[in-house]
Design an enzyme around this catalytic site. Structure first.
Site, short mmCIF file in Angstrom:
data_model
loop_
_atom_site.label_atom_id
_atom_site.label_comp_id
_atom_site.label_asym_id
_atom_site.label_seq_id
_atom_site.Cartn_x
_atom_site.Cartn_y
_atom_site.Cartn_z
N CYS A 1 20.60 -8.48 48.99
CA CYS A 1 21.41 -7.30 48.65
C CYS A 1 20.90 -6.20 47.89
CB CYS A 1 22.75 -7.81 48.20
SG CYS A 1 22.60 -8.58 46.64
N HIS B 1 3.09 -1.30 39.39
CA HIS B 1 3.20 -2.76 40.01
C HIS B 1 4.69 -3.28 39.59
CE1 HIS B 1 -1.49 -2.80 40.28
NE2 HIS B 1 -0.94 -2.22 41.26
N CYS C 1 17.53 -8.94 44.23
CA CYS C 1 17.78 -9.76 45.33
C CYS C 1 17.09 -9.18 46.58
CB CYS C 1 19.39 -9.73 45.54
SG CYS C 1 19.85 -10.75 46.90
N ASN D 1 -13.53 0.62 29.45
CA ASN D 1 -13.36 -0.76 29.96
C ASN D 1 -14.78 -1.54 29.72
OD1 ASN D 1 -11.63 -2.52 31.42
ND2 ASN D 1 -13.46 -2.79 32.89
N SER E 1 -10.26 -2.57 35.55
CA SER E 1 -11.73 -2.62 36.43
C SER E 1 -11.43 -2.04 37.76
CB SER E 1 -12.00 -4.22 36.52
OG SER E 1 -10.88 -4.84 37.42
N CYS F 1 20.78 -15.32 43.96
CA CYS F 1 21.55 -14.18 43.64
C CYS F 1 23.06 -14.44 43.33
CB CYS F 1 21.66 -13.08 44.95
SG CYS F 1 22.44 -11.69 44.51
#
Length: 280
Positions: free
Chosen positions: A136, A125, A133, A249, A225, A183
């Site tokens: 670009c 992730h 940016c 978990n 989970s 940027c």
């Protein structure tokens, strides 16, 4: 063998998991439950207030929402930057050193696996320590960007301007005057290098994650989970290859039916105990 524990990990739970994993090359999938012991909130944990994260489409379409996002993200970054790997992260790094763990796929964006010494890590992730940016493609170190934000928003630490919520989220009362960084190369919109809701996991990252699962003999899921589909798909890949799956978990996961062993317990202490057993 299918163990569905109902309380914190017992010696029997751990022994069965260790017996199943012994002598195998293990791929690891980690989630937010591993980082809670480093002080990073788990927004899906028991008792958490249900939150509606900003989608990528909202971020792109509304400059006001970009202000709100960047203001909260900037303050959240301070928590991420101050966090340190815990014993669970270090246990996985040590298992990799011994050739037991072949790679870590993490749903976390905090960079703690790398800081703990793990080498083959797929941050599926993304990572909060970078921004990019959208025009670009220039990549910026988040620490440098944070310094720029502080200079542009010296008021951000004024009393009353920031309200910390019980779950560690941040509300900023003066978000309208927050100066959003642009940027420095082309003036385009900057975005933390993380996968927003409404975005897809980059194909190359998912392909590498599948490769880690395929190259291993077993999959260990820790602190997730498995709410996000990419995690479920990786468990399914392991199951189709007849690789045993061990899940650690607190609470149910979407893939409990796939688990050969399910341990209901704290992630860090369970990892440490498992690592000790696998070292014997």
């Amino acid at each position: 063998m299918n163990l569905m524990a109902t309380s914190d990990a017992t010696s029997t739970d751990l022994d069965q998991a260790a017996e199943l994993l012994a002598g195998k090359r293990i791929a690891v999938l980690s989630g937010a439950g591993l980082s809670t012991d480093s002080g990073i909130p788990d927004y899906r944990g028991a008792g958490r207030v249900v939150r509606k994260p900003m989608t990528f489409q909202e971020f792109l379409a509304d400059p006001g929402k970009r202000q709100r996002y960047w203001a909260g993200s900037h303050l959240g970054w301070r928590t991420f930057a101050a966090a340190r790997p815990n014993d669970g992260h270090r246990a996985l790094a040590a298992l990799e050193d011994r050739g037991v763990v072949t790679g870590v796929i993490t749903q976390n964006v905090d960079g703690l696996h790398l800081r703990a010494g793990s080498r083959r890590v797929v941050e599926i992730h993304g990572s909060m320590d970078r921004a990019l940016c959208l025009t670009c493609g220039q990549v910026f170190a988040r620490a440098d960007l944070a310094a720029t934000i502080d200079r542009a928003n010296p008021w951000i630490d004024e009393p009353g301007s920031v309200q910390l919520q019980p779950d560690g989220d941040v509300e900023i009362t003066d978000v309208e005057r927050f100066v959003v960084p642009g940027c420095s190369v082309c003036g385009g919109v900057l975005k933390p290098d993380v996968v927003f809701f409404g975005e897809f996991v980059p194909t190359e990252k998912f392909t590498e994650s599948v490769s880690i699962v395929a190259d291993a003999d077993a999959l260990l899921v820790v602190g997730s989970s498995l709410t996000v589909n990419s995690g479920v798909r990786l468990v399914d890949h392991a199951a189709r290859r007849k690789h045993p799956v061990v899940i650690v978990n607190r609470g149910a996961t979407r893939s409990d039916r796939r688990a050969a062993v399910k341990i209901e317990g704290g992630t860090t202490e369970t990892l440490v105990a498992l690592a000790e057993r696998l070292a014997r």
